[in-house]
Design a protein around this motif. Structure first.
Motif, PDB file in Angstrom:
ATOM      1  N   LEU A 231      -3.556  -1.234  -1.978  1.00  0.00           N
ATOM      2  CA  LEU A 231      -3.556  -0.161  -0.998  1.00  0.00           C
ATOM      3  C   LEU A 231      -4.278  -0.596   0.272  1.00  0.00           C
ATOM      4  O   LEU A 231      -5.423  -1.042   0.214  1.00  0.00           O
ATOM      5  CB  LEU A 231      -4.239   1.092  -1.564  1.00  0.00           C
ATOM      6  CG  LEU A 231      -3.634   1.706  -2.824  1.00  0.00           C
ATOM      7  CD1 LEU A 231      -4.352   3.015  -3.152  1.00  0.00           C
ATOM      8  CD2 LEU A 231      -2.141   1.947  -2.670  1.00  0.00           C
ATOM      9  N   ASP A 232      -3.601  -0.471   1.431  1.00  0.00           N
ATOM     10  CA  ASP A 232      -4.286  -0.752   2.691  1.00  0.00           C
ATOM     11  C   ASP A 232      -5.094   0.478   3.095  1.00  0.00           C
ATOM     12  O   ASP A 232      -5.141   1.478   2.370  1.00  0.00           O
ATOM     13  CB  ASP A 232      -3.297  -1.160   3.789  1.00  0.00           C
ATOM     14  CG  ASP A 232      -2.250  -0.087   4.079  1.00  0.00           C
ATOM     15  OD1 ASP A 232      -2.491   1.092   3.764  1.00  0.00           O
ATOM     16  OD2 ASP A 232      -1.179  -0.438   4.619  1.00  0.00           O
ATOM     17  N   GLU A 233      -5.731   0.414   4.269  1.00  0.00           N
ATOM     18  CA  GLU A 233      -6.631   1.496   4.670  1.00  0.00           C
ATOM     19  C   GLU A 233      -5.910   2.834   4.769  1.00  0.00           C
ATOM     20  O   GLU A 233      -6.414   3.863   4.327  1.00  0.00           O
ATOM     21  CB  GLU A 233      -7.283   1.152   6.010  1.00  0.00           C
ATOM     22  CG  GLU A 233      -8.332   2.169   6.455  1.00  0.00           C
ATOM     23  CD  GLU A 233      -9.068   1.740   7.702  1.00  0.00           C
ATOM     24  OE1 GLU A 233      -9.803   2.565   8.267  1.00  0.00           O
ATOM     25  OE2 GLU A 233      -8.911   0.579   8.121  1.00  0.00           O
ATOM     26  N   ASP A 234      -4.705   2.829   5.360  1.00  0.00           N
ATOM     27  CA  ASP A 234      -3.948   4.076   5.491  1.00  0.00           C
ATOM     28  C   ASP A 234      -3.545   4.624   4.123  1.00  0.00           C
ATOM     29  O   ASP A 234      -3.588   5.833   3.881  1.00  0.00           O
ATOM     30  CB  ASP A 234      -2.699   3.856   6.349  1.00  0.00           C
ATOM     31  CG  ASP A 234      -3.035   3.642   7.811  1.00  0.00           C
ATOM     32  OD1 ASP A 234      -4.151   4.026   8.221  1.00  0.00           O
ATOM     33  OD2 ASP A 234      -2.186   3.084   8.537  1.00  0.00           O
ATOM     34  N   ALA A 235      -3.137   3.730   3.233  1.00  0.00           N
ATOM     35  CA  ALA A 235      -2.712   4.159   1.897  1.00  0.00           C
ATOM     36  C   ALA A 235      -3.879   4.735   1.108  1.00  0.00           C
ATOM     37  O   ALA A 235      -3.710   5.703   0.356  1.00  0.00           O
ATOM     38  CB  ALA A 235      -2.086   2.993   1.145  1.00  0.00           C
ATOM     39  N   VAL A 236      -5.074   4.153   1.275  1.00  0.00           N
ATOM     40  CA  VAL A 236      -6.262   4.695   0.606  1.00  0.00           C
ATOM     41  C   VAL A 236      -6.519   6.119   1.102  1.00  0.00           C
ATOM     42  O   VAL A 236      -6.811   7.025   0.311  1.00  0.00           O
ATOM     43  CB  VAL A 236      -7.491   3.801   0.859  1.00  0.00           C
ATOM     44  CG1 VAL A 236      -8.776   4.514   0.406  1.00  0.00           C
ATOM     45  CG2 VAL A 236      -7.354   2.481   0.124  1.00  0.00           C
ATOM     46  N   GLY A 237      -6.407   6.324   2.410  1.00  0.00           N
ATOM     47  CA  GLY A 237      -6.605   7.654   2.972  1.00  0.00           C
ATOM     48  C   GLY A 237      -5.624   8.668   2.418  1.00  0.00           C
ATOM     49  O   GLY A 237      -5.992   9.788   2.057  1.00  0.00           O
ATOM     50  N   ARG A 238      -4.352   8.270   2.319  1.00  0.00           N
ATOM     51  CA  ARG A 238      -3.345   9.177   1.770  1.00  0.00           C
ATOM     52  C   ARG A 238      -3.607   9.457   0.292  1.00  0.00           C
ATOM     53  O   ARG A 238      -3.371  10.571  -0.190  1.00  0.00           O
ATOM     54  CB  ARG A 238      -1.947   8.578   1.963  1.00  0.00           C
ATOM     55  CG  ARG A 238      -1.461   8.563   3.409  1.00  0.00           C
ATOM     56  CD  ARG A 238       0.027   8.276   3.485  1.00  0.00           C
ATOM     57  NE  ARG A 238       0.355   6.962   2.955  1.00  0.00           N
ATOM     58  CZ  ARG A 238       0.370   5.845   3.670  1.00  0.00           C
ATOM     59  NH1 ARG A 238       0.073   5.892   4.970  1.00  0.00           N
ATOM     60  NH2 ARG A 238       0.689   4.679   3.129  1.00  0.00           N
ATOM     61  N   PHE A 239      -4.076   8.447  -0.418  1.00  0.00           N
ATOM     62  CA  PHE A 239      -4.358   8.595  -1.847  1.00  0.00           C
ATOM     63  C   PHE A 239      -5.463   9.623  -2.079  1.00  0.00           C
ATOM     64  O   PHE A 239      -5.406  10.422  -3.020  1.00  0.00           O
ATOM     65  CB  PHE A 239      -4.759   7.235  -2.413  1.00  0.00           C
ATOM     66  CG  PHE A 239      -4.635   7.107  -3.912  1.00  0.00           C
ATOM     67  CD1 PHE A 239      -3.692   7.821  -4.631  1.00  0.00           C
ATOM     68  CD2 PHE A 239      -5.466   6.248  -4.617  1.00  0.00           C
ATOM     69  CE1 PHE A 239      -3.571   7.688  -6.007  1.00  0.00           C
ATOM     70  CE2 PHE A 239      -5.356   6.099  -5.992  1.00  0.00           C
ATOM     71  CZ  PHE A 239      -4.402   6.827  -6.690  1.00  0.00           C
ATOM     72  N   LEU A 240      -6.463   9.614  -1.220  1.00  0.00           N
ATOM     73  CA  LEU A 240      -7.599  10.523  -1.362  1.00  0.00           C
ATOM     74  C   LEU A 240      -7.297  11.918  -0.823  1.00  0.00           C
ATOM     75  O   LEU A 240      -7.851  12.915  -1.300  1.00  0.00           O
ATOM     76  CB  LEU A 240      -8.822   9.955  -0.646  1.00  0.00           C
ATOM     77  CG  LEU A 240      -9.407   8.655  -1.207  1.00  0.00           C
ATOM     78  CD1 LEU A 240     -10.499   8.132  -0.290  1.00  0.00           C
ATOM     79  CD2 LEU A 240      -9.950   8.866  -2.612  1.00  0.00           C
ATOM     80  N   HIS A 241      -6.429  12.001   0.176  1.00  0.00           N
ATOM     81  CA  HIS A 241      -6.168  13.276   0.843  1.00  0.00           C
ATOM     82  C   HIS A 241      -4.913  13.932   0.288  1.00  0.00           C
ATOM     83  O   HIS A 241      -3.921  14.104   0.991  1.00  0.00           O
ATOM     84  CB  HIS A 241      -6.021  13.068   2.349  1.00  0.00           C
ATOM     85  CG  HIS A 241      -7.245  12.540   3.000  1.00  0.00           C
ATOM     86  ND1 HIS A 241      -7.232  11.818   4.183  1.00  0.00           N
ATOM     87  CD2 HIS A 241      -8.545  12.611   2.633  1.00  0.00           C
ATOM     88  CE1 HIS A 241      -8.463  11.472   4.509  1.00  0.00           C
ATOM     89  NE2 HIS A 241      -9.286  11.955   3.584  1.00  0.00           N
ATOM     90  N   THR A 242      -4.971  14.354  -0.961  1.00  0.00           N
ATOM     91  CA  THR A 242      -3.807  15.012  -1.551  1.00  0.00           C
ATOM     92  C   THR A 242      -4.211  16.393  -2.058  1.00  0.00           C
ATOM     93  O   THR A 242      -4.381  17.309  -1.262  1.00  0.00           O
ATOM     94  CB  THR A 242      -3.219  14.156  -2.690  1.00  0.00           C
ATOM     95  OG1 THR A 242      -4.265  13.810  -3.621  1.00  0.00           O
ATOM     96  CG2 THR A 242      -2.597  12.889  -2.156  1.00  0.00           C
ATOM     97  N   PHE A 243      -4.354  16.549  -3.355  1.00  0.00           N
ATOM     98  CA  PHE A 243      -4.592  17.861  -3.949  1.00  0.00           C
ATOM     99  C   PHE A 243      -5.884  18.511  -3.470  1.00  0.00           C
ATOM    100  O   PHE A 243      -5.952  19.729  -3.352  1.00  0.00           O
ATOM    101  CB  PHE A 243      -4.625  17.745  -5.477  1.00  0.00           C
ATOM    102  CG  PHE A 243      -3.353  17.212  -6.057  1.00  0.00           C
ATOM    103  CD1 PHE A 243      -2.281  18.042  -6.307  1.00  0.00           C
ATOM    104  CD2 PHE A 243      -3.220  15.864  -6.337  1.00  0.00           C
ATOM    105  CE1 PHE A 243      -1.106  17.550  -6.835  1.00  0.00           C
ATOM    106  CE2 PHE A 243      -2.047  15.355  -6.877  1.00  0.00           C
ATOM    107  CZ  PHE A 243      -0.984  16.203  -7.115  1.00  0.00           C
ATOM    108  N   ASN A 244      -6.905  17.701  -3.222  1.00  0.00           N
ATOM    109  CA  ASN A 244      -8.196  18.246  -2.812  1.00  0.00           C
ATOM    110  C   ASN A 244      -8.572  17.872  -1.386  1.00  0.00           C
ATOM    111  O   ASN A 244      -9.702  18.073  -0.963  1.00  0.00           O
ATOM    112  CB  ASN A 244      -9.286  17.784  -3.786  1.00  0.00           C
ATOM    113  CG  ASN A 244      -9.145  18.420  -5.152  1.00  0.00           C
ATOM    114  OD1 ASN A 244      -9.705  19.480  -5.419  1.00  0.00           O
ATOM    115  ND2 ASN A 244      -8.385  17.787  -6.032  1.00  0.00           N
TER     116      ASN A 244
END
Length: 254
Positions: A231-244
Motif C-alpha cells: 500500500l502506498d501513502e494514498d492507499a493507506v489513507g483510503r484503507f484507514l478512512h472507511t467505516f470509521n
C-alpha cells in the motif's frame, strides 16, 4: 408488597443505514426474552407506538450530519437516564464522515438536483462530540452478542463486559493463521477493536477496521507494515478512512 417497575428502552436513529437497529431485531429468541424484561417505549423500526421519556436506557444509531439532529440529540440525552451509542456512525461518524476530508458543498451539488433544499453540516460527527455518552458500542454493524451484553448489563445495574482488545486476539482464539505474516495481506486487525469474531481473516482477507480503534493501539508501528505489503501513502489513507473515517486519525496524533 412493592411492585417492580419495568425499565423502559428507547431506540433512536440519526444518519445511518439502519443496520445496527436491525441487529437488535435479529436477536430473535433473545429479543423475546428481553421483551419480557423491558418496556419498549420508542423504537420506530419495530413499532409506531411511541411513549414519552424519561427512558431508562436509550440506544442511538447514526451520526450527527444535520442541524436538526444536532439539536435533537440534546433532547434525546435529556430524556435518557443511560445513553448508549451503537455502531460506527454513532461512535465515529461513520462512512458519511468521509465528507470531513472534502468540501461537502461539492458533494451536495453533484448528488442533488436542487442542493439549496438540502440542509446539512460540513462534517459528520459522533454523538459523543455533542452530548455525554454512557457507553459506545462499536461495529459496522454491531455484534448481536455484544449488544445483548450491554442491554442486560445496564438492566442489571452493572458495567458492560466488552473487552477492549484487538481483532488479533480473536484470530488467536479461533486458530486463524495471521494473513499478514502468512500471506503479506494488509490487515488492520492489530489496531481494530474486537467484536466481529475475526470474520475477514478467517476467510484469508485482511481486517478492514469495521469496529474502529481498539482500546490501546500502536498505529504508527502498523503503517510501515501496510506499506511493506503493497500500500502506498494514498492507499493507506483510503484503507484507514472507511467505516470509521477519522477515528484512526486520532491515533496518529501525538
Amino acid at each position: 408488597m412493592t411492585t417492580r417497575r419495568t425499565p423502559t428502552l428507547a431506540v433512536f436513529k440519526l444518519a445511518s443505514c439502519d443496520g445496527c437497529q436491525l441487529t437488535l431485531l435479529n436477536c430473535e429468541d433473545e429479543l423475546l426474552a428481553l421483551a419480557g424484561e423491558v418496556k419498549v417505549a420508542h423504537f420506530l423500526e419495530a413499532s409506531s407506538a411511541v411513549e414519552p421519556g424519561p427512558y431508562d436506557l436509550t440506544l442511538v444509531e447514526g451520526s450527527i450530519t444535520t442541524p436538526e439532529d444536532a439539536e435533537r440529540i440534546h433532547t434525546i440525552r435529556a430524556a435518557s437516564r443511560r445513553l448508549v451509542t451503537i455502531g460506527a456512525c454513532a461512535t465515529a461518524g461513520g462512512v458519511q464522515a468521509l465528507r470531513n476530508f472534502a468540501d461537502v458543498d461539492d458533494y451536495r451539488r453533484v448528488v442533488y438536483a436542487h442542493p439549496e433544499y438540502v440542509a446539512t453540516l460540513a462534517t459528520s460527527t459522533p454523538v459523543s462530540a455533542h452530548v455525554p455518552v454512557d457507553f459506545e458500542l462499536r461495529g459496522c454493524p454491531i455484534d448481536r452478542r455484544q449488544l445483548l451484553e450491554v442491554i442486560t448489563a445496564y438492566l442489571a445495574g452493572r458495567k458492560p463486559d466488552i473487552p477492549g482488545h484487538s481483532v488479533c486476539f480473536e484470530c488467536k482464539r479461533r486458530g486463524t493463521v495471521c494473513v499478514t505474516v502468512a500471506d503479506g495481506t494488509p490487515c488492520l486487525g492489530p489496531v481494530t477493536h474486537a467484536g466481529c469474531g475475526a470474520l475477514c481473516p478467517a476467510y484469508r482477507r485482511g481486517c478492514f477496521g469495521c469496529f474502529g480503534p481498539a482500546a490501546t493501539v500502536n498505529l504508527p508501528a502498523l503503517i510501515p507494515l501496510l506499506r511493506r505489503d503493497g500500500l502506498d501513502e494514498d492507499a493507506v489513507g483510503r484503507f484507514l478512512h472507511t467505516f470509521n473515517a477519522a477515528a484512526f486519525d486520532k491515533e496518529l496524533k501525538p
